[in-house]
Structure formats: structure tokens, C-alpha cells
Design a protein around this motif. Structure first.
Motif, PDB file in Angstrom:
ATOM      1  N   LYS A 163       0.832  -1.200   0.000  1.00 34.70           N
ATOM      2  CA  LYS A 163       0.000   0.000   0.000  1.00 34.70           C
ATOM      3  C   LYS A 163       0.866   1.249   0.000  1.00 34.70           C
ATOM      4  O   LYS A 163       1.886   1.311   0.668  1.00 34.70           O
ATOM      5  N   GLU A 164       0.421   2.239  -0.768  1.00 37.35           N
ATOM      6  CA  GLU A 164       1.099   3.523  -0.740  1.00 37.35           C
ATOM      7  C   GLU A 164       0.137   4.562  -0.163  1.00 37.35           C
ATOM      8  O   GLU A 164      -1.065   4.508  -0.399  1.00 37.35           O
ATOM      9  N   HIS A 165       0.661   5.481   0.614  1.00 32.62           N
ATOM     10  CA  HIS A 165      -0.175   6.479   1.272  1.00 32.62           C
ATOM     11  C   HIS A 165       0.521   7.827   1.295  1.00 32.62           C
ATOM     12  O   HIS A 165       1.750   7.912   1.247  1.00 32.62           O
ATOM     13  N   ARG A 167       1.408  10.755   3.694  1.00 32.10           N
ATOM     14  CA  ARG A 167       1.565  10.940   5.141  1.00 32.10           C
ATOM     15  C   ARG A 167       1.894  12.403   5.408  1.00 32.10           C
ATOM     16  O   ARG A 167       2.871  12.928   4.882  1.00 32.10           O
ATOM     17  N   ARG A 176       4.597   7.431   1.034  1.00 33.43           N
ATOM     18  CA  ARG A 176       5.317   6.325   1.649  1.00 33.43           C
ATOM     19  C   ARG A 176       4.623   5.000   1.361  1.00 33.43           C
ATOM     20  O   ARG A 176       3.438   4.956   1.030  1.00 33.43           O
ATOM     21  N   GLU A 178       3.397   1.564   3.123  1.00 33.47           N
ATOM     22  CA  GLU A 178       3.067   1.070   4.451  1.00 33.47           C
ATOM     23  C   GLU A 178       3.949  -0.132   4.793  1.00 33.47           C
ATOM     24  O   GLU A 178       4.555  -0.750   3.923  1.00 33.47           O
ATOM     25  N   GLY A 179       4.010  -0.462   6.070  1.00 35.53           N
ATOM     26  CA  GLY A 179       4.785  -1.614   6.496  1.00 35.53           C
ATOM     27  C   GLY A 179       4.180  -2.910   5.970  1.00 35.53           C
ATOM     28  O   GLY A 179       3.008  -2.965   5.605  1.00 35.53           O
ATOM     29  N   LYS A 189       7.227   1.091   7.789  1.00 35.22           N
ATOM     30  CA  LYS A 189       6.828   2.065   6.772  1.00 35.22           C
ATOM     31  C   LYS A 189       8.071   2.781   6.261  1.00 35.22           C
ATOM     32  O   LYS A 189       8.988   3.066   7.026  1.00 35.22           O
TER      33      LYS A 189
END
Length: 223
Positions: A163-165, A167, A176, A178-179, A189
Motif C-alpha cells: 500500500k502507498e499512502h 503521510r 510512503r 506502508e509496512g 513504513k
């Protein structure tokens, strides 16, 4: 910042060519060419990433459906570029392991059996013709940067979810990943910028150190 001393691939070719057999040299030459091409591709995708990030920064207001769609599209384009960079970096590591296998392991492993993890396992350690090179290669393998790149590449390759988000907080902001978890180990992350500006250069600095070491160790080459 990259190490100023970089691995001279052509020097390595000149050193190896008169020592190894014709067929073996052709394989090594193939891998060397792939290393150079891989480095060019990483730089290409980094420039693409920067271009897509500039487009994101121009989206100043995200309060309409159209703005949101535009932003998400640009975010995914940036993520795709970083994923490409990571996968190419992993390919470079795989190619390096093939070169080390052909030149420094006696007897070498079969091509399909070679990976960085495999050539550095305890069972194979006795085949290495140079302990200093083995130590430096293990330093690369044990680095957090190597572990992250390797795990990320495998997660993406097996179509698992990355997943990309966006932040944004008072301390740090940006795009970023996600972990995630791979083989029972959790990876934190990571901001895109951190991967491009820290992880990739750190790995390539160690690759250069390994390459410079190989250029000096002429007496250890297979004959």
C-alpha cells in the motif's frame, strides 16, 4: 551521497578476460553489461519519479472529486516508479551474485541455483576463494537496506499487497509505502524519498566497494 570511488566495470572486464575461459568470460561479460544497463535504468526511473512528484506539488487544493482523482493518479505513478527502482536494484544484486559465483566460487554453483542469499550461506562459504570479499558481501546481505529491498521485491513479485499512502504530520510528510511482513519478519513504513535518497545509494556504495575489491584480487580468480 554516493561513494566517490565507483567500481570500474571495464577494468574488471580487462582483468578477468585473460584469466577465465572463453565461455565463462562471455557469461561474465553478459552480466557486466546488464549491471551497466541496470544502473542507467535506475537513474531513468529516479528522474521519472522526480517529474511525477513535481506534478503532485502543483496540485495545491484537494477538495473536489476531480482533484482527489488527479492526486491519487499521480501518487500511484510515483509509487510505480519507486517499485521499478526497487525491482531493478534487486536485479542488480542478483547479477552481482552471478558474477561472484563465476569468478570466486570453486566450484561455481549452477546459474539457476544462484542468489545472494545462497552464495553466502554457511554451506557455500568454504567455496569462496577470498575471505575479505566474503566478509564485505555478507555486510551487504545483512544491511537493513538489502533486507528491505529483497523482501519488498518478493512481496511485489508474488502479487501481495503493497500500500502507498500520503503521510502528513508536524514532523514529516510525503508519500510512503506502508509496512509489510515477509517470511515472518516485519518491515516498517518507508517514505519514497528515504528509499531513493538513502537505501538505494547505500546499497550501491557497498556494491562499489565489493567491485573495487574484486578488481584488486586478481590472484584469486578462477583459472
Amino acid at each position: 551521497m554516493r561513494n566517490k570511488k565507483v567500481w570500474d566495470l571495464e577494468e574488471f572486464v580487462r582483468v578477468v578476460k585473460p584469466i577465465v575461459g572463453k565461455e565463462e568470460f562471455e557469461n561474465i561479460r553478459k552480466y557486466i553489461d546488464s549491471l551497466g544497463w541496470g544502473g542507467w535504468r535506475i537513474n531513468y526511473h529516479i528522474e521519472n519519479y522526480k517529474k511525477e512528484m513535481r506534478k503532485i506539488r502543483k496540485i495545491k487544493i484537494v477538495n473536489t472529486k476531480e482533484d482527489v482523482k488527479k492526486f491519487i493518479l499521480q501518487m500511484k505513478k510515483c509509487a510505480e516508479e519507486v517499485i521499478c527502482i526497487i525491482q531493478i536494484q534487486q536485479s542488480i544484486l542478483d547479477i552481482l551474485s552471478q558474477i561472484i559465483n563465476l569468478v570466486f566460487l570453486k566450484p561455481p554453483l549452477k546459474e539457476k541455483e544462484v542468489s545472494f542469499n545462497k552464495i553466502l550461506c554457511k554451506k557455500i562459504e568454504k567455496r569462496w576463494q577470498d575471505k575479505e570479499l566474503f566478509k564485505k558481501s555478507r555486510e551487504l546481505k545483512n544491511s537493513q537496506e538489502f533486507k528491505y529491498i529483497s523482501a519488498f521485491s518478493n512481496v511485489v513479485k508474488h502479487h501481495k499487497l503493497i500500500k502507498e499512502h500520503l503521510r502528513i504530520d508536524p514532523y514529516k510528510s510525503g508519500l510512503r509505502f506502508e509496512g509489510f511482513e515477509y517470511k515472518g519478519e516485519k518491515y516498517p513504513k518507508r517514505f519514497f524519498e528515504e528509499i531513493i535518497e538513502s537505501y538505494i545509494p547505500s546499497i550501491n556504495d557497498l556494491i562499489d566497494e565489493i567491485g573495487l575489491l574484486m578488481n584488486k584480487k586478481k590472484s584469486y580468480y578462477s583459472k
